[in-house]
Design an enzyme around this catalytic site. Structure first.
Site, PDB file in Angstrom:
ATOM      1  N   ASP A  11       0.853  -1.185   0.000  1.00 35.47           N
ATOM      2  CA  ASP A  11       0.000   0.000   0.000  1.00 35.47           C
ATOM      3  C   ASP A  11       0.891   1.237   0.000  1.00 35.47           C
ATOM      4  OD1 ASP A  11      -2.988   1.001   0.673  1.00 35.47           O
ATOM      5  OD2 ASP A  11      -1.528   2.261   1.727  1.00 35.47           O
ATOM      6  N   LYS A  45      -2.511   6.235  -4.253  1.00 39.30           N
ATOM      7  CA  LYS A  45      -3.585   7.193  -3.981  1.00 39.30           C
ATOM      8  C   LYS A  45      -3.353   8.540  -4.666  1.00 39.30           C
ATOM      9  CE  LYS A  45      -3.679   4.955   0.513  1.00 39.30           C
ATOM     10  NZ  LYS A  45      -2.314   4.382   0.392  1.00 39.30           N
ATOM     11  N   TYR A  51       3.213  10.210   0.303  1.00 40.44           N
ATOM     12  CA  TYR A  51       4.137   9.645   1.292  1.00 40.44           C
ATOM     13  C   TYR A  51       5.582  10.019   0.970  1.00 40.44           C
ATOM     14  CZ  TYR A  51       0.169   6.589   2.544  1.00 40.44           C
ATOM     15  OH  TYR A  51      -1.059   6.085   2.914  1.00 40.44           O
ATOM     16  N   HIS A  53      -7.503   9.920  -2.183  1.00 42.80           N
ATOM     17  CA  HIS A  53      -6.934   9.854  -0.836  1.00 42.80           C
ATOM     18  C   HIS A  53      -7.839  10.485   0.226  1.00 42.80           C
ATOM     19  CE1 HIS A  53      -2.684   9.483   1.099  1.00 42.80           C
ATOM     20  NE2 HIS A  53      -3.626   9.213   1.980  1.00 42.80           N
TER      21      HIS A  53
END
Length: 331
Positions: free
Chosen positions: A66, A96, A71, A129
């Protein structure tokens, strides 16, 4: 103060029912009919460590990663995927769409960057997201003029960039609105879920609609980022006793509970021992009486709520939603 649902409706004209996205997506090579029930999360995973963690996970039996562009570590995650040498068709990769990329051109560029950084050729699942759009290049300024984001994601499926699409962090009203108009409908919804925020009715709602639930932060406040003000889940006397009964660690018992109630769990770790330990949750089961006892331990406590800093009401109709006072204090 903004309503997240209202913002999303205004910005995207919300959406959904449940169709097989692959039927509209052309052909992909994949051995996965469904998303694997446990995966490796990568949120807050250090760039210097996540590559080795991903390689170890995929070499040790994990088949599900994931990720997310926001990130900031997808290049490193991709290096780990490549180093593991596992055939692309044998792994499931989720990423996402960030809030600033909801417009069609930005969304296309974002998913193409993600696929390139991860080195995977295509995604198995691409999620919105958050139900919030920012004006591109304007920080967290809310975009009231973005076109229909879900239609944009549907086109990414048709372009063979992702097998399935879904949502993340939506409130019940937002999910329902999506379900009313979609052509290619959400395969999954990723949201916070753990023993301290069980949201069982919301989980059951998704099961009735045929939408998979991916539980992020499944180990609750073991994430050092969370200043929850409540004792760490791994030290909870109830869970310590239950884990001992199962001849398991607390983390294994908690993850096994998440799996048994039908959610997909994605614990994050960059430590090989913990990665292996978490995979050991598969196969642990609970009796109906034990499941009822666990339900009584729900503290209805949410760990992750950026709406407080964005000035947006999130999680309306769910336990521990954003409140106007919270949002105002953190603006």
């Amino acid at each position: 103060m903004l309503s997240a649902v209202g913002t999303f409706v205004a910005a995207f004209g919300l959406l959904v029912h449940i169709a097989d996205a692959s039927s509209a997506s052309g052909s992909f090579t994949s051995n996965h009919v469904d998303i694997p029930r446990i995966g490796l999360g990568t949120w807050l995973s250090d760039k210097d460590k996540v590559s080795d963690a991903v390689e170890h996970a995929l070499s040790s039996g994990y088949t599900h990663i994931d990720a997310a562009l926001i990130y900031g570590n997808e290049v490193e995650v991709g290096k780990g995927i490549a180093a593991a040498g596992v055939p692309r068709s044998d792994i499931w990769v989720t990423s996402k769409l960030w809030n600033a990329d909801h417009r069609p051109a930005e969304a296309r560029a974002a998913i193409e960057k993600t696929i390139s950084d991860l080195g995977v050729g295509y995604l198995d699942l691409y999620l919105i997201h958050w139900p919030v759009a920012f004006v591109p290049g304007k920080g967290t300024k809310i975009d009231h003029h973005a076109p229909n984001t879900w239609r944009t994601l549907e086109n990414l499926v048709r372009a063979n960039l992702t097998r399935y699409i879904g949502i993340s962090n939506f409130a019940p009203k937002g999910v329902e609105e999506v379900l009313q108009t979609c052509t290619i409908c959400p395969y999954a919804h990723e949201f916070e879920a753990h023993p301290y925020l069980q949201q069982q009715e919301f989980v059951d709602f998704h099961a009735e609609k045929g939408i998979k639930v991916i539980a992020y932060s499944p180990l609750a406040n073991t994430n050092p980022t969370y200043d929850s003000g409540i004792p760490a889940l791994l030290k909870d006397p109830f869970w310590k006793a239950l884990a001992k009964k199962k001849n398991a660690t607390v983390a294994q018992a908690v993850l096994a509970w998440g799996i048994q109630r039908g959610t997909i769990v994605i614990p994050k770790s960059v430590h090989n021992d913990y990665i292996d330990e978490n995979l050991g949750s598969v196969g642990i089961t609970f009796t109906e009486q034990e499941m009822r006892a666990i339900a009584k331990e729900d503290r209805k406590h949410r760990m992750n709520d950026p709406g407080k800093s964005w000035g947006v009401d999130l999680f309306e109709g769910l336990d521990d939603p954003t409140t106007p006072k919270d949002a105002f204090e953190e603006l």
